[in-house]
Design a protein around this motif. Structure first.
Motif, PDB file in Angstrom:
ATOM      1  N   GLN A  20       0.844  -1.188   0.000  1.00 30.11           N
ATOM      2  CA  GLN A  20       0.000   0.000   0.000  1.00 30.11           C
ATOM      3  C   GLN A  20       0.886   1.247   0.000  1.00 30.11           C
ATOM      4  O   GLN A  20       1.976   1.264   0.580  1.00 30.11           O
ATOM      5  N   ALA A  21       0.411   2.282  -0.682  1.00 28.62           N
ATOM      6  CA  ALA A  21       1.135   3.556  -0.711  1.00 28.62           C
ATOM      7  C   ALA A  21       0.139   4.679  -0.937  1.00 28.62           C
ATOM      8  O   ALA A  21      -0.935   4.463  -1.498  1.00 28.62           O
ATOM      9  N   ASP A  22       0.477   5.886  -0.501  1.00 31.15           N
ATOM     10  CA  ASP A  22      -0.405   7.017  -0.775  1.00 31.15           C
ATOM     11  C   ASP A  22       0.083   7.751  -2.023  1.00 31.15           C
ATOM     12  O   ASP A  22       1.165   7.484  -2.546  1.00 31.15           O
ATOM     13  N   LEU A 120       2.730  -0.657  -6.223  1.00 27.18           N
ATOM     14  CA  LEU A 120       2.242   0.254  -5.186  1.00 27.18           C
ATOM     15  C   LEU A 120       0.752   0.479  -5.409  1.00 27.18           C
ATOM     16  O   LEU A 120       0.335   0.917  -6.484  1.00 27.18           O
ATOM     17  N   ILE A 121      -0.039   0.163  -4.411  1.00 31.73           N
ATOM     18  CA  ILE A 121      -1.496   0.255  -4.513  1.00 31.73           C
ATOM     19  C   ILE A 121      -1.980   1.448  -3.704  1.00 31.73           C
ATOM     20  O   ILE A 121      -1.781   1.511  -2.483  1.00 31.73           O
ATOM     21  N   THR A 122      -2.580   2.411  -4.374  1.00 26.33           N
ATOM     22  CA  THR A 122      -3.106   3.603  -3.711  1.00 26.33           C
ATOM     23  C   THR A 122      -4.518   3.337  -3.190  1.00 26.33           C
ATOM     24  O   THR A 122      -5.157   2.353  -3.577  1.00 26.33           O
ATOM     25  N   PRO A 123      -5.023   4.191  -2.289  1.00 19.91           N
ATOM     26  CA  PRO A 123      -6.328   3.932  -1.673  1.00 19.91           C
ATOM     27  C   PRO A 123      -7.494   3.780  -2.654  1.00 19.91           C
ATOM     28  O   PRO A 123      -8.509   3.162  -2.320  1.00 19.91           O
ATOM     29  N   ASP A 124      -7.350   4.327  -3.876  1.00 15.20           N
ATOM     30  CA  ASP A 124      -8.423   4.191  -4.868  1.00 15.20           C
ATOM     31  C   ASP A 124      -8.333   2.896  -5.662  1.00 15.20           C
ATOM     32  O   ASP A 124      -9.097   2.667  -6.594  1.00 15.20           O
TER      33      ASP A 124
END
Length: 331
Positions: A20-22, A120-124
């Motif tokens: 996870q990443a922002d 890297l997976i963003t919150p969306d």
């Protein structure tokens, strides 16, 4: 000659490392959100990995994900791809073989390590991929054996592999073997940067009648036809192929085969968690439908169902019982 496998795929043998990443992290690293960029050295891959949060290791690779989906749907499959004789190579081999997939490509002894994709997976739910191809790009022609190619009803090729000279030669060898055995050949374009680098070569294959089925998304079709008009791009490209499948993300997908045309909506999901592998699993569902003798619309629906399952969780491979899920939704 009868076949043992519905699909034999050639693709990058990659282990995905997902974290996870922002959005700020993506910006700080100079990445374009939602894109894929190549990493050219193991040292740079290690440096990025050190900056990432806690990760999850999952065997991946575009064509390998498709084969995993097909196996989950009950279709017999084979896979050809290059790993190194290292820990990640053993992880990849174990994972794909545990699905019942035929995988016998000898591991590379020495040279670059097994490929990995730092995702890297963003919150969306968007994924930004950073790929070190490592051993995967050194697939030798000798790894493409006639017995395996001839055993597959469809040879499925991953466009990403067209970027490296050695793996490109291996794929050309495979196409020749498949054609000589009377097998069908499918190609997934993989990414717009692949199209931009090899558009002419892909059209040479298409116009020579070497490709029976082409998978592409909106951006790839527009890059192939060099227009921003997706409707005309799909229409014009479909005239040059026996079968064209174009995915439109949340807007669904369509397929063309001669005068036959079908389009389906995307399957609804409660939440988009991770889009990694959505196109790969869509291809799995569509190919399974074709292997089962389904029509275009039903095959598209199967692809949409598989893609929806994929984006509902982290990782590019199915975690639900795809075979039961598809059967329940088709009724």
């Amino acid at each position: 000659m009868t076949t043992s496998y519905d699909v034999v795929a050639i693709g990058n043998a990659i282990v995905d490392i997902l974290a996870q990443a922002d959005d700020q992290f993506i910006t700080d690293q100079g990445m374009t959100k939602g894109s894929m960029q190549l990493i050219f050295s193991p040292e740079d891959a290690d440096a990025l990995y050190a900056k990432m949060g806690p990760g999850q290791e999952v065997s991946g690779g575009s064509a390998a994900n498709t084969i995993a989906g097909l196996a989950a749907l009950g279709q017999p499959c084979g896979f050809i791809g290059q790993v190194a004789d290292d820990q990640l190579g053993k992880v990849f081999a174990h994972d794909i073989q545990s699905l019942g997939v035929h995988f016998a490509t000898p591991a590379l002894d020495g040279g670059d390590p097994t490929a990995r994709c730092l995702i890297l997976i963003t919150p969306d739910g968007q994924r930004t991929m950073n790929t070190f191809l490592g051993a995967a790009q050194f697939l030798p022609e000798s790894a493409v054996d006639a017995a395996t190619i001839e055993a597959g009803a469809i040879l499925y090729l991953e466009g990403y592999l067209w970027n490296a000279d050695q793996s490109r030669d291996a794929m050309k060898r495979a196409i020749g073997m498949a054609r000589a055995a009377g097998r069908k050949v499918a190609l997934t374009l993989s990414d717009t940067f692949v199209v931009e680098g090899h558009r002419d070569a892909f059209f040479e294959l298409i116009d020579a009648g070497q490709i029976d089925l082409l998978f592409a998304n909106d951006s790839e079709v527009k890059a192939m036809m060099q227009t921003d008009d997706i409707a005309s791009a799909v229409t014009d490209l479909s005239k040059r192929l026996p079968v064209l499948v174009c995915t439109h993300g949340a807007a669904g997908a369509e397929a063309h085969s001669g005068d036959e045309h079908a389009r389906v909506h995307a399957e609804p999901v409660a939440a988009v968690v991770d889009t990694t592998g959505a196109g790969d699993l869509f291809a799995a569902g569509f190919l399974a439908g074709q292997a089962q003798g389904r029509d275009l619309e039903t095959s598209l629906r199967m692809g949409a169902i598989c893609a929806a399952e994929c984006i509902s969780h982290i990782g590019p491979r199915p975690i639900a019982d795809l075979k039961t899920l598809v059967a329940d939704k088709l009724g």
